[in-house]
Design a protein around this motif. Structure first.
Motif, PDB file in Angstrom:
ATOM      1  N   VAL A 255     -16.047  19.575  76.159  1.00 10.05           N
ATOM      2  CA  VAL A 255     -14.276  18.511  75.861  1.00 10.05           C
ATOM      3  C   VAL A 255     -13.581  19.623  76.233  1.00 10.05           C
ATOM      4  O   VAL A 255     -13.207  20.732  75.717  1.00 10.05           O
ATOM      5  N   LYS A 256     -12.612  19.865  77.747  1.00 10.35           N
ATOM      6  CA  LYS A 256     -11.548  20.762  77.719  1.00 10.35           C
ATOM      7  C   LYS A 256     -10.390  20.393  77.386  1.00 10.35           C
ATOM      8  O   LYS A 256      -9.962  19.464  76.462  1.00 10.35           O
ATOM      9  N   LEU A 257     -10.347  21.791  77.411  1.00 11.40           N
ATOM     10  CA  LEU A 257      -8.534  21.766  77.033  1.00 11.40           C
ATOM     11  C   LEU A 257      -7.509  21.009  77.287  1.00 11.40           C
ATOM     12  O   LEU A 257      -8.005  21.649  78.590  1.00 11.40           O
ATOM     13  N   VAL A 258      -6.288  20.040  76.900  1.00 11.04           N
ATOM     14  CA  VAL A 258      -5.348  19.714  78.030  1.00 11.04           C
ATOM     15  C   VAL A 258      -4.124  20.434  78.050  1.00 11.04           C
ATOM     16  O   VAL A 258      -4.007  21.267  76.933  1.00 11.04           O
ATOM     17  N   GLU A 259      -4.753  21.530  78.905  1.00 15.07           N
ATOM     18  CA  GLU A 259      -3.490  22.444  79.275  1.00 15.07           C
ATOM     19  C   GLU A 259      -2.128  22.296  79.693  1.00 15.07           C
ATOM     20  O   GLU A 259      -1.241  23.066  79.659  1.00 15.07           O
ATOM     21  N   MET A 309      14.894  23.168  82.084  1.00 13.61           N
ATOM     22  CA  MET A 309      14.149  23.929  83.306  1.00 13.61           C
ATOM     23  C   MET A 309      14.887  25.477  83.458  1.00 13.61           C
ATOM     24  O   MET A 309      15.430  25.735  81.996  1.00 13.61           O
ATOM     25  N   GLY A 310      13.640  26.477  83.961  1.00 17.05           N
ATOM     26  CA  GLY A 310      13.527  27.730  83.563  1.00 17.05           C
ATOM     27  C   GLY A 310      13.565  28.738  84.952  1.00 17.05           C
ATOM     28  O   GLY A 310      12.566  28.077  85.195  1.00 17.05           O
ATOM     29  N   ALA A 311      13.562  29.991  84.317  1.00 14.95           N
ATOM     30  CA  ALA A 311      12.624  31.338  85.892  1.00 14.95           C
ATOM     31  C   ALA A 311      10.875  31.679  85.259  1.00 14.95           C
ATOM     32  O   ALA A 311      10.244  31.538  86.014  1.00 14.95           O
ATOM     33  N   ALA A 312      11.063  31.073  83.866  1.00 15.43           N
ATOM     34  CA  ALA A 312       9.525  31.372  83.439  1.00 15.43           C
ATOM     35  C   ALA A 312       8.625  30.905  83.826  1.00 15.43           C
ATOM     36  O   ALA A 312       8.884  29.257  84.118  1.00 15.43           O
ATOM     37  N   PRO A 313       7.502  31.352  83.827  1.00 17.02           N
ATOM     38  CA  PRO A 313       6.541  30.953  84.541  1.00 17.02           C
ATOM     39  C   PRO A 313       6.083  29.450  83.621  1.00 17.02           C
ATOM     40  O   PRO A 313       6.352  29.620  82.799  1.00 17.02           O
ATOM     41  N   LEU A 314       5.209  28.329  84.046  1.00 14.91           N
ATOM     42  CA  LEU A 314       4.653  27.009  82.812  1.00 14.91           C
ATOM     43  C   LEU A 314       3.247  27.993  82.046  1.00 14.91           C
ATOM     44  O   LEU A 314       2.791  28.827  82.329  1.00 14.91           O
ATOM     45  N   ILE A 315       4.325  27.107  80.658  1.00 10.90           N
ATOM     46  CA  ILE A 315       3.013  27.910  79.800  1.00 10.90           C
ATOM     47  C   ILE A 315       1.705  26.519  79.525  1.00 10.90           C
ATOM     48  O   ILE A 315       1.920  26.012  78.877  1.00 10.90           O
ATOM     49  N   PRO A 316       0.806  27.198  79.252  1.00 16.66           N
ATOM     50  CA  PRO A 316      -1.007  26.498  79.176  1.00 16.66           C
ATOM     51  C   PRO A 316      -0.286  26.626  77.457  1.00 16.66           C
ATOM     52  O   PRO A 316      -0.542  27.502  77.238  1.00 16.66           O
ATOM     53  N   ALA A 317      -1.640  25.748  77.826  1.00 14.79           N
ATOM     54  CA  ALA A 317      -2.113  25.569  75.826  1.00 14.79           C
ATOM     55  C   ALA A 317      -2.258  26.284  75.642  1.00 14.79           C
ATOM     56  O   ALA A 317      -2.058  26.624  74.654  1.00 14.79           O
ATOM     57  N   SER A 318      -3.696  27.290  76.056  1.00 16.65           N
ATOM     58  CA  SER A 318      -4.334  28.246  75.992  1.00 16.65           C
ATOM     59  C   SER A 318      -3.272  29.055  75.668  1.00 16.65           C
ATOM     60  O   SER A 318      -4.102  30.717  75.025  1.00 16.65           O
ATOM     61  N   ALA A 319      -2.542  28.906  75.945  1.00 14.64           N
ATOM     62  CA  ALA A 319      -1.436  30.307  76.768  1.00 14.64           C
ATOM     63  C   ALA A 319      -0.041  30.466  75.315  1.00 14.64           C
ATOM     64  O   ALA A 319       0.777  31.520  75.233  1.00 14.64           O
ATOM     65  N   GLY A 320       0.090  28.533  74.305  1.00 14.94           N
ATOM     66  CA  GLY A 320       0.724  28.743  73.497  1.00 14.94           C
ATOM     67  C   GLY A 320       1.809  27.581  73.862  1.00 14.94           C
ATOM     68  O   GLY A 320       2.892  27.415  73.008  1.00 14.94           O
ATOM     69  N   ALA A 321       1.587  26.988  75.112  1.00 15.88           N
ATOM     70  CA  ALA A 321       2.061  25.714  74.591  1.00 15.88           C
ATOM     71  C   ALA A 321       1.828  24.639  73.375  1.00 15.88           C
ATOM     72  O   ALA A 321       1.383  24.664  73.096  1.00 15.88           O
ATOM     73  N   PHE A 322       3.344  24.102  73.103  1.00 21.27           N
ATOM     74  CA  PHE A 322       2.987  23.355  72.117  1.00 21.27           C
ATOM     75  C   PHE A 322       2.977  21.652  71.747  1.00 21.27           C
ATOM     76  O   PHE A 322       3.278  21.015  73.784  1.00 21.27           O
TER      77      PHE A 322
END
Length: 392
Positions: A255-259, A309-322
């Motif tokens: 089952v794939k993590l929804v990133e 909006m922001g300049a930072a890259p998008l955060i996937p769930a595996s890297a700490g998205a909420f």
């Protein structure tokens, strides 16, 4: 919308994915052709058709310099089938039929006549899966540089949808592709829908990206059947190589993590027609001064709305998205010093479904995600897919 702003401070981290990996590294392999025989190693069953030398295990010929499978015979009708039934040494957890992110993935070295990999069911209980045995092949992909092959997602009922390899950028024979298939087993009244993502490993790609034309593909599932159209029954992996040279490595199933958050009728933001997936965000590359069209849409038109909006890259769930209490992922970086709201925090005019042009006068990178007011939700708003715009 104060409710949404407060809730973003108490979001929950996302659960981990449930994937198992098989990488062939525990098998005996050798590089001199014809390699070490795969058949009977770690419960693998292999059958070669017409050719003298069978599908084998290499020692270091994978793209990551480890063991991998390879078939290197050229001739009329030359090919091989191989399969492995789940056992105590390795097996993927059975699906229950309610999964919306069922997933399988493999790295495949691209040949000409077609290489396939997918999930299967040992219908006749003979301990092997073969393409010529009826009712044993489930959902699988197929790839080859032949004009009639390209990249295909083949449903469990045998129907298929294809996309040109050119849609992935330059792909040549011998290249390694990572191909992932995400399956919603509940969609289309249980007959399922699938989506294909690809990473061109040889080409230097660093992430999976959605394949145009291979999204929301009917999977032909039947959860009441006694054959491989029933995903609950899948208990094996199967592959077929037709001619030289094909290779396979790094299988993942589960089952794939929804990133990343995806669009929904409640909140849709699309830049220049680019749509992301749960594995890959919508990424748009623009030249300085190039005009792109941004679409904002919602079935809740007339309510308040906002774009973070922001300049930072998008955060996937595996890297700490909420994850919000409504089940939406916040993929923009709320800690970005340059984070801001388009309307200052939902102080917007009523949302009217619209498409507007944007352009940038100088190089920049910007991330954005739409939030649309929804009084029926816990947070008071629902989120669109995140979008990353890069202007080099």
């Amino acid at each position: 919308m104060l409710r949404f702003l407060i809730v973003t401070l108490v979001l929950a981290p996302v659960a981990v994915a449930q994937l198992v990996t098989y990488d062939f590294n525990n098998l005996n392999g050798s590089n001199p052709y014809p390699f070490t025989l795969l058949d009977a190693q770690d419960s693998w069953s292999e059958e070669t058709f017409n050719a003298t030398n069978r599908c084998g295990v290499t020692a270091t010929l994978s793209h990551d310099a480890t063991q991998s499978l390879r078939f290197q015979e050229v001739g009329p009708g030359f090919g091989c089938d191989a399969s492995r039934i789940n056992d105590a040494n390795f097996g993927f957890p059975p699906y229950v039929g309610t999964e919306t992110n069922a997933y399988f993935q493999a790295d495949i070295q691209v040949g000409y006549w077609g290489g396939s990999f997918g999930l299967a069911y040992d219908t006749d209980l003979d301990g092997r899966i073969r393409g010529y045995q009826p009712g044993e092949l489930g959902v699988r992909f197929r790839v080859g540089t032949h004009a009639n092959i390209q990249l295909q997602l083949i449903a469990a009922d045998g129907t298929s949808v294809s996309a040109p390899l050119s849609s992935l950028g330059p792909v040549s024979g011998g290249d390694w592709l990572r191909i992932g298939v995400t399956m919603d087993l509940t969609a289309a009244n249980g007959s399922g829908l699938g989506a294909v993502d690809v990473q061109n490993i040889t080409g230097g790609a660093t992430m999976l990206t959605p394949v145009p034309g291979l999204q929301a593909v009917p999977l032909g599932l039947d959860q009441t059947a006694g054959n491989a159209t029933n995903p609950i029954a899948w208990n094996a992996v199967w592959l077929h190589f037709e001619g030289a040279t094909y290779g396979l490595d790094n299988i993942q199933i589960g089952v794939k993590l929804v990133e990343y958050q995806v669009n929904s009728p409640l909140a849709r933001m699309i830049v220049d027609g680019v749509v992301g997936s749960i594995s890959s965000p919508a990424t748009v590359n623009l030249a300085v001064g190039q005009v792109a069209m941004v679409s904002f849409q919602s079935s809740n038109a007339g309510t308040v709305w906002e774009v973070g909006m922001g300049a930072a890259p998008l955060i996937p769930a595996s890297a700490g998205a909420f994850l919000t209490p409504d089940g939406d992922l916040v993929n923009i970086d709320l800690a970005d010093p340059l984070f801001s709201f388009l309307w200052g925090g939902f102080a917007s005019p009523p949302l009217a479904n619209m498409t507007v042009p944007i352009s940038f006068a100088s190089p920049t990178s910007i991330s954005g995600q739409l939030a649309v007011g929804d009084p029926t939700s816990i947070t008071g708003a629902r989120l669109s897919q995140p979008v990353r715009v890069i202007v080099p």
